[in-house]
Design a protein around this motif. Sequence first.
Motif, PDB file in Angstrom:
ATOM      1  N   ALA A   1      -6.304   3.796   5.436  1.00  0.00           N
ATOM      2  CA  ALA A   1      -7.085   2.559   5.352  1.00  0.00           C
ATOM      3  C   ALA A   1      -7.786   2.441   3.998  1.00  0.00           C
ATOM      4  N   ALA A   2      -8.247   3.563   3.460  1.00  0.00           N
ATOM      5  CA  ALA A   2      -8.906   3.530   2.150  1.00  0.00           C
ATOM      6  C   ALA A   2      -7.921   3.120   1.058  1.00  0.00           C
TER       7      ALA A   2
ATOM      8  N   MET B   1      -9.574  11.908   7.673  1.00  0.00           N
ATOM      9  CA  MET B   1      -8.541  11.790   8.699  1.00  0.00           C
ATOM     10  C   MET B   1      -7.439  10.900   8.134  1.00  0.00           C
ATOM     11  N   ARG B   2      -6.216  11.073   8.634  1.00  0.00           N
ATOM     12  CA  ARG B   2      -5.098  10.331   8.056  1.00  0.00           C
ATOM     13  C   ARG B   2      -5.257   8.818   8.211  1.00  0.00           C
TER      14      ARG B   2
ATOM     15  N   LEU C   1      -4.956  -9.369   1.470  1.00  0.00           N
ATOM     16  CA  LEU C   1      -4.765  -8.867   2.832  1.00  0.00           C
ATOM     17  C   LEU C   1      -3.333  -8.424   3.074  1.00  0.00           C
ATOM     18  N   ALA C   2      -2.374  -9.182   2.535  1.00  0.00           N
ATOM     19  CA  ALA C   2      -0.968  -8.803   2.702  1.00  0.00           C
ATOM     20  C   ALA C   2      -0.669  -7.473   2.002  1.00  0.00           C
ATOM     21  N   VAL C   3      -1.173  -7.318   0.799  1.00  0.00           N
ATOM     22  CA  VAL C   3      -0.963  -6.063   0.066  1.00  0.00           C
ATOM     23  C   VAL C   3      -1.687  -4.918   0.772  1.00  0.00           C
ATOM     24  N   ALA C   4      -2.895  -5.171   1.261  1.00  0.00           N
ATOM     25  CA  ALA C   4      -3.649  -4.127   1.968  1.00  0.00           C
ATOM     26  C   ALA C   4      -2.907  -3.671   3.218  1.00  0.00           C
ATOM     27  N   ALA C   5      -2.335  -4.616   3.967  1.00  0.00           N
ATOM     28  CA  ALA C   5      -1.589  -4.247   5.175  1.00  0.00           C
ATOM     29  C   ALA C   5      -0.354  -3.429   4.821  1.00  0.00           C
ATOM     30  N   GLY C   6       0.357  -3.829   3.781  1.00  0.00           N
ATOM     31  CA  GLY C   6       1.556  -3.097   3.372  1.00  0.00           C
ATOM     32  C   GLY C   6       1.249  -1.706   2.849  1.00  0.00           C
TER      33      GLY C   6
ATOM     34  N   ALA D   1       1.014   4.071   3.541  1.00  0.00           N
ATOM     35  CA  ALA D   1       0.231   5.298   3.399  1.00  0.00           C
ATOM     36  C   ALA D   1       0.094   6.012   4.739  1.00  0.00           C
ATOM     37  N   PHE D   2      -0.125   5.259   5.816  1.00  0.00           N
ATOM     38  CA  PHE D   2      -0.233   5.892   7.126  1.00  0.00           C
ATOM     39  C   PHE D   2       1.085   6.559   7.508  1.00  0.00           C
ATOM     40  N   TYR D   3       2.182   5.898   7.253  1.00  0.00           N
ATOM     41  CA  TYR D   3       3.493   6.493   7.552  1.00  0.00           C
ATOM     42  C   TYR D   3       3.682   7.778   6.763  1.00  0.00           C
TER      43      TYR D   3
END
Length: 135
Positions: free
Chosen positions: A87-88, A81-82, A116-121, A126-128
């Motif tokens: 998230a992956a 799923m997107r 965490l900052a890089v993961a959030a960005g 990626a979600f966008y």
Amino acid sequence: MAHAAPTAFGRQRRQTASKTHLHKSAFVGPVLLGLVYGFWAAFIERQAGPVTTANVFYGILCGVIFAGIMFGLARVGPRMMREVHAAAYGAFGGIAAGYLHSLTGQSILKAVVVGLAVAAGVGAAAFYRYYTHED
């Protein structure tokens, strides 16, 4: 008049490429980014000292692991799923950046914050991308 023959349930099946055949371009991105990551990790691990055999092997190992995970994520990701796919990639980017930052000798808390900052960005980007390019 000639019309296309109807298919089951009124839909045409989408033709896909063979699952067993991989094009060479599937390896280019992960290999190039793995090389960059490996050189970067070896450079940080060296800590301004001389280049040693252990340092070179460390860089190769980091690059191979990075490229392998990236290749696997690129192959498995489109079936997710997107949200999970984004998230992956976010987790992968955050872990990779946090690990590189931990090699610098800073505190582990700072490496976690950077990760965490890089993961959030990366996850948001990626979600966008997956949300705006869905079929």
